[in-house]
Design a protein around this motif. Structure first.
Motif, PDB file in Angstrom:
ATOM      1  N   ARG A   1      -2.812   6.981  15.853  1.00 12.54           N
ATOM      2  CA  ARG A   1      -3.703   5.817  15.851  1.00 12.54           C
ATOM      3  C   ARG A   1      -4.211   5.591  14.436  1.00 12.54           C
ATOM      4  NH1 ARG A   1      -9.527   4.892  18.610  1.00 12.54           N
ATOM      5  NH2 ARG A   1      -9.651   2.696  18.055  1.00 12.54           N
ATOM      6  N   THR A   2      -4.152   4.327  14.005  1.00  9.82           N
ATOM      7  CA  THR A   2      -4.612   3.997  12.661  1.00  9.82           C
ATOM      8  C   THR A   2      -6.100   3.673  12.664  1.00  9.82           C
ATOM      9  OG1 THR A   2      -4.314   1.587  12.757  1.00  9.82           O
ATOM     10  CG2 THR A   2      -2.370   2.924  12.170  1.00  9.82           C
ATOM     11  N   SER A   3      -6.729   3.864  11.516  1.00  9.65           N
ATOM     12  CA  SER A   3      -8.032   3.265  11.263  1.00  9.65           C
ATOM     13  C   SER A   3      -7.813   1.763  11.139  1.00  9.65           C
ATOM     14  CB  SER A   3      -8.620   3.794   9.950  1.00  9.65           C
ATOM     15  OG  SER A   3      -9.097   5.103  10.092  1.00  9.65           O
ATOM     16  N   GLY A   4      -8.902   1.012  11.180  1.00  9.21           N
ATOM     17  CA  GLY A   4      -8.788  -0.429  11.016  1.00  9.21           C
ATOM     18  C   GLY A   4      -8.168  -0.780   9.673  1.00  9.21           C
ATOM     19  N   GLN A   5      -7.218  -1.692   9.707  1.00  9.97           N
ATOM     20  CA  GLN A   5      -6.501  -2.113   8.503  1.00  9.97           C
ATOM     21  C   GLN A   5      -6.868  -3.544   8.164  1.00  9.97           C
ATOM     22  OE1 GLN A   5      -4.350   0.066   6.732  1.00  9.97           O
ATOM     23  NE2 GLN A   5      -5.416   1.455   8.131  1.00  9.97           N
ATOM     24  N   LEU A   6      -7.246  -3.763   6.921  1.00  9.81           N
ATOM     25  CA  LEU A   6      -7.550  -5.099   6.432  1.00  9.81           C
ATOM     26  C   LEU A   6      -6.278  -5.773   5.927  1.00  9.81           C
ATOM     27  CD1 LEU A   6     -10.858  -4.333   4.514  1.00  9.81           C
ATOM     28  CD2 LEU A   6     -10.609  -5.536   6.699  1.00  9.81           C
ATOM     29  N   PRO A   7      -6.310  -7.091   5.745  1.00  9.99           N
ATOM     30  CA  PRO A   7      -5.117  -7.820   5.292  1.00  9.99           C
ATOM     31  C   PRO A   7      -4.932  -7.766   3.782  1.00  9.99           C
ATOM     32  CG  PRO A   7      -6.883  -9.355   5.742  1.00  9.99           C
ATOM     33  CD  PRO A   7      -7.392  -7.990   6.119  1.00  9.99           C
TER      34      PRO A   7
ATOM     35  N   GLY B   1       0.802  -1.240   0.000  1.00 12.10           N
ATOM     36  CA  GLY B   1       0.000   0.000   0.000  1.00 12.10           C
ATOM     37  C   GLY B   1       0.819   1.266   0.000  1.00 12.10           C
ATOM     38  N   PRO B   2       0.305   2.274   0.644  1.00 14.55           N
ATOM     39  CA  PRO B   2      -0.790   2.290   1.610  1.00 14.55           C
ATOM     40  C   PRO B   2      -2.160   2.260   0.934  1.00 14.55           C
ATOM     41  CG  PRO B   2       0.016   4.509   1.337  1.00 14.55           C
ATOM     42  CD  PRO B   2       0.888   3.618   0.481  1.00 14.55           C
ATOM     43  N   TYR B   3      -3.108   1.741   1.685  1.00 13.43           N
ATOM     44  CA  TYR B   3      -4.493   1.668   1.248  1.00 13.43           C
ATOM     45  C   TYR B   3      -5.342   2.510   2.200  1.00 13.43           C
ATOM     46  CZ  TYR B   3      -2.481  -2.196  -1.320  1.00 13.43           C
ATOM     47  OH  TYR B   3      -1.688  -2.950  -2.139  1.00 13.43           O
ATOM     48  N   PRO B   4      -5.527   3.787   1.875  1.00 15.93           N
ATOM     49  CA  PRO B   4      -6.282   4.666   2.781  1.00 15.93           C
ATOM     50  C   PRO B   4      -7.770   4.314   2.790  1.00 15.93           C
ATOM     51  CG  PRO B   4      -5.699   5.843   0.780  1.00 15.93           C
ATOM     52  CD  PRO B   4      -5.039   4.486   0.698  1.00 15.93           C
ATOM     53  N   PRO B   5      -8.450   4.655   3.875  1.00 17.61           N
ATOM     54  CA  PRO B   5      -9.892   4.392   3.943  1.00 17.61           C
ATOM     55  C   PRO B   5     -10.665   5.377   3.077  1.00 17.61           C
ATOM     56  CG  PRO B   5      -9.204   5.602   5.875  1.00 17.61           C
ATOM     57  CD  PRO B   5      -7.951   5.310   5.087  1.00 17.61           C
ATOM     58  N   HIS B   6     -11.949   5.118   2.935  1.00 13.01           N
ATOM     59  CA  HIS B   6     -12.809   6.006   2.143  1.00 13.01           C
ATOM     60  C   HIS B   6     -13.066   7.316   2.902  1.00 13.01           C
ATOM     61  CE1 HIS B   6     -15.647   3.883   4.755  1.00 13.01           C
ATOM     62  NE2 HIS B   6     -16.398   4.956   4.655  1.00 13.01           N
ATOM     63  N   ASP B   7     -13.420   8.332   2.150  1.00 13.79           N
ATOM     64  CA  ASP B   7     -13.751   9.629   2.711  1.00 13.79           C
ATOM     65  C   ASP B   7     -15.056   9.494   3.504  1.00 13.79           C
ATOM     66  OD1 ASP B   7     -13.074  12.340   2.936  1.00 13.79           O
ATOM     67  OD2 ASP B   7     -14.618  12.885   1.482  1.00 13.79           O
ATOM     68  N   PRO B   8     -15.206  10.041   4.656  1.00 16.13           N
ATOM     69  CA  PRO B   8     -14.466  11.108   5.305  1.00 16.13           C
ATOM     70  C   PRO B   8     -13.498  10.621   6.378  1.00 16.13           C
ATOM     71  CG  PRO B   8     -16.555  10.921   6.414  1.00 16.13           C
ATOM     72  CD  PRO B   8     -16.490   9.826   5.360  1.00 16.13           C
TER      73      PRO B   8
ATOM     74  N   VAL C   1       0.540   2.900   6.498  1.00 15.22           N
ATOM     75  CA  VAL C   1      -0.153   4.188   6.638  1.00 15.22           C
ATOM     76  C   VAL C   1       0.528   5.062   7.688  1.00 15.22           C
ATOM     77  CG1 VAL C   1      -2.367   3.389   5.714  1.00 15.22           C
ATOM     78  CG2 VAL C   1      -1.967   3.298   8.195  1.00 15.22           C
ATOM     79  N   LEU C   2       1.109   4.449   8.719  1.00 12.46           N
ATOM     80  CA  LEU C   2       1.854   5.236   9.709  1.00 12.46           C
ATOM     81  C   LEU C   2       3.078   5.891   9.070  1.00 12.46           C
ATOM     82  CD1 LEU C   2       1.662   2.894  12.822  1.00 12.46           C
ATOM     83  CD2 LEU C   2       0.851   5.277  12.725  1.00 12.46           C
ATOM     84  N   ARG C   3       3.798   5.143   8.246  1.00 12.90           N
ATOM     85  CA  ARG C   3       4.996   5.708   7.610  1.00 12.90           C
ATOM     86  C   ARG C   3       4.637   6.893   6.720  1.00 12.90           C
ATOM     87  NH1 ARG C   3       9.211   1.959   4.471  1.00 12.90           N
ATOM     88  NH2 ARG C   3       7.447   1.689   3.069  1.00 12.90           N
TER      89      ARG C   3
ATOM     90  N   ASP D   1      -9.846   9.222   8.049  1.00 10.44           N
ATOM     91  CA  ASP D   1      -8.398   9.356   7.914  1.00 10.44           C
ATOM     92  C   ASP D   1      -7.751   8.011   8.195  1.00 10.44           C
ATOM     93  OD1 ASP D   1      -8.316  12.098   7.323  1.00 10.44           O
ATOM     94  OD2 ASP D   1      -8.407  12.631   9.444  1.00 10.44           O
ATOM     95  N   ALA D   2      -6.655   7.725   7.516  1.00  7.92           N
ATOM     96  CA  ALA D   2      -5.916   6.486   7.750  1.00  7.92           C
ATOM     97  C   ALA D   2      -5.249   6.516   9.121  1.00  7.92           C
ATOM     98  CB  ALA D   2      -4.877   6.266   6.664  1.00  7.92           C
ATOM     99  N   VAL D   3      -4.781   7.716   9.522  1.00  7.38           N
ATOM    100  CA  VAL D   3      -4.086   7.896  10.795  1.00  7.38           C
ATOM    101  C   VAL D   3      -4.503   9.235  11.376  1.00  7.38           C
ATOM    102  CG1 VAL D   3      -1.814   8.142  11.922  1.00  7.38           C
ATOM    103  CG2 VAL D   3      -2.075   6.583   9.975  1.00  7.38           C
ATOM    104  N   VAL D   4      -4.728   9.258  12.682  1.00  9.81           N
ATOM    105  CA  VAL D   4      -4.929  10.513  13.399  1.00  9.81           C
ATOM    106  C   VAL D   4      -3.786  10.648  14.390  1.00  9.81           C
ATOM    107  CG1 VAL D   4      -6.376  11.731  15.068  1.00  9.81           C
ATOM    108  CG2 VAL D   4      -7.433  10.576  13.122  1.00  9.81           C
ATOM    109  N   VAL D   5      -3.135  11.816  14.369  1.00  8.52           N
ATOM    110  CA  VAL D   5      -2.064  12.123  15.309  1.00  8.52           C
ATOM    111  C   VAL D   5      -2.575  13.198  16.253  1.00  8.52           C
ATOM    112  CG1 VAL D   5       0.288  13.005  15.561  1.00  8.52           C
ATOM    113  CG2 VAL D   5      -0.305  11.572  13.589  1.00  8.52           C
ATOM    114  N   HIS D   6      -2.487  12.906  17.550  1.00  7.40           N
ATOM    115  CA  HIS D   6      -2.962  13.871  18.544  1.00  7.40           C
ATOM    116  C   HIS D   6      -2.286  13.573  19.881  1.00  7.40           C
ATOM    117  CE1 HIS D   6      -5.714  16.703  20.398  1.00  7.40           C
ATOM    118  NE2 HIS D   6      -5.904  15.823  21.356  1.00  7.40           N
ATOM    119  N   GLY D   7      -1.788  14.608  20.520  1.00  9.19           N
ATOM    120  CA  GLY D   7      -1.231  14.465  21.851  1.00  9.19           C
ATOM    121  C   GLY D   7      -0.097  13.460  21.962  1.00  9.19           C
ATOM    122  N   GLY D   8       0.760  13.381  20.974  1.00  4.53           N
ATOM    123  CA  GLY D   8       1.901  12.471  21.039  1.00  4.53           C
ATOM    124  C   GLY D   8       1.576  11.023  20.711  1.00  4.53           C
TER     125      GLY D   8
END
Length: 160
Positions: A41-47, A22-29, A83-85, A31-38
């Motif tokens: 966190r990823t959205s659910g990732q399929l195999p 990938g990366p294989y981002p999720p559908h809108d709306p 998706v994190l990278r 986010d693949a990853v949310v960064v907050h407060g250090g």
């Protein structure tokens, strides 16, 4: 305090013979990853594999073995790293893996969810060493998106 981070994660991936899909981002709306407060966190990732196809789709306890489920969970973790990278610019920003939530599509009475999600946990420990150790939940569900056998969410602490 000991530095629990494995430096140069891309070097470690090469050493392990791993190329991230990938990366294989999720559908809108979403986010693949949310960064907050250090924390990131990823959205659910399929195999999904390198071609974007699902690895071992189906249901544990009905045609998908525990070993196949663990391999699918490993692919989920690879997709989470992918998706994190992209979001972080480098996996070297990961200080440690905090938690993994694993969802396993399974038949009623199937109780080997932890053995399935171990595929993701082992991959993260192999890549990050001690910093890859984490808390975890392994949850059985009736069905997952697109017929996936496993879905994984990962939360990591970021270096400041």
């Amino acid at each position: 305090m000991e530095d629990r981070h494995t430096p140069h994660v891309d070097d470690r991936l090469r050493e392990l013979g791993i190329e991230l899909p990938g990366p294989y981002p999720p559908h809108d709306p979403l986010d693949a990853v949310v960064v907050h407060g250090g924390v990131a966190r990823t959205s659910g990732q399929l195999p999904r594999n390198h071609a974007g196809s699902l690895v071992h789709p189906g249901t544990l306890g009905d045609g998908v073995s525990v070993e196949q489920g663990a391999e699918a969970a490993r692919w989920c973790a690879l997709n989470a790293l992918s998706v994190l990278r992209v979001e972080l610019g480098s996996l070297d920003r990961v200080e440690r893996v905090l938690t993994v939530i694993g969802f396993v599509a399974c038949t009623p009475g199937f109780d080997a969810q932890p053995a399935v999600v171990d595929g993701a946990s082992r991959l993260l420990a192999d890549v990050f060493g001690e910093a890859g150790r984490h808390t975890r939940s392994a949850i059985g569900v009736a069905a997952l998106p697109r017929g996936g056998a496993v879905e994984i969410e990962v939360a990591v602490a970021l270096r400041t």
